[in-house]
Design an enzyme around this catalytic site. Structure first.
Site, PDB file in Angstrom:
ATOM      1  N   CYS A 143       0.823  -1.208   0.000  1.00  0.00           N
ATOM      2  CA  CYS A 143       0.000   0.000   0.000  1.00  0.00           C
ATOM      3  C   CYS A 143       0.862   1.264   0.000  1.00  0.00           C
ATOM      4  CB  CYS A 143      -0.924   0.006   1.210  1.00  0.00           C
ATOM      5  SG  CYS A 143      -2.090  -1.370   1.245  1.00  0.00           S
ATOM      6  N   ASP A 145     -21.688  12.057 -12.009  1.00  0.00           N
ATOM      7  CA  ASP A 145     -23.039  11.763 -11.507  1.00  0.00           C
ATOM      8  C   ASP A 145     -23.013  10.979 -10.201  1.00  0.00           C
ATOM      9  OD1 ASP A 145     -22.116   9.325 -12.425  1.00  0.00           O
ATOM     10  OD2 ASP A 145     -23.742   8.979 -13.847  1.00  0.00           O
TER      11      ASP A 145
END
Length: 213
Positions: A47, A129
């Site tokens: 990570c 959206d």
């Protein structure tokens, strides 16, 4: 994805504390596209390399009108400390500032809501959206491919506004495919650079190509 989002689902408008303060997710995204990287824990090796790469590529995401945000199962204070490591990994000054916020999720509430669980990492891409356009789930031991992430963003943004699809291994600038719902007459009007139809044994004219609009 257990407990997670499906393509086309609207992102939950969650509130959360982050390394840049308290946010409401939809307000954070505004009219931009958004990408959320989830991580199972701070101070983990794969990570750290991923968020280091994300930080270096921040200008590329900005050019594409992408708001970046990360999530990890630790506190803001841990995130700020981890950010120093991420910057140091990049060979930069070990400051707490990254070009994107990291969400505090030490209670794991958001991880459950979004479908992130231990040892799994997810990429979510949201449109303006607020709906999920793409998700990729990675195991703990396999780092993300950021060239692929940028490639799919280019495809998503192109195909959101043009009536085309992108074929296998497509890269920005390559030829694209005319979607099957468009008639030949409409295709000629929409794509003045021309439409090439590949002849197939079936005789069906569904492989139609045109230069990238």
């Amino acid at each position: 994805m257990p407990g997670g989002l499906l393509l086309g689902d609207e992102a939950p408008n969650f509130e959360a504390d982050t390394t840049i303060g308290h946010i409401r997710f939809h307000d954070f995204l505004g009219d931009s596209w958004g990408i959320l990287f989830s991580h199972p824990r701070d101070f983990t090796p794969v990570c750290t390399t991923e968020l280091g790469c994300a930080a270096k590529l921040a200008p590329e995401f900005a050019k594409r009108n992408i708001k970046m945000i990360a999530l990890s199962i630790d506190s803001v204070q841990d995130h700020l400390s981890w950010s120093k490591d991420i910057n140091a990994y990049n060979g930069e000054e070990d400051t707490e500032k990254l070009p994107f916020p990291i969400i505090d999720d030490h209670k794991r509430d958001l991880a459950v809501k979004l479908g992130m669980w231990h040892a799994a990492r997810v990429v979510f891409i949201f449109g303006p959206d607020k709906k999920l356009k793409l998700s990729i789930l990675y195991p703990e031991t396999t780092g993300r491919n950021f060239d692929e992430i940028l490639r799919v963003i280019d495809s998503l943004q192109l195909t959101a506004y043009k009536k085309v699809a992108t074929p296998v291994d497509w890269k920005c600038g390559d030829g694209v495919m005319v979607v099957s719902t468009i008639s030949e007459e409409e295709a000629r009007k929409l794509f003045p650079k021309g439409v090439f139809t590949k002849e197939l044994p079936s005789g069906k004219k569904y492989l139609r190509y045109t230069p990238q609009p």
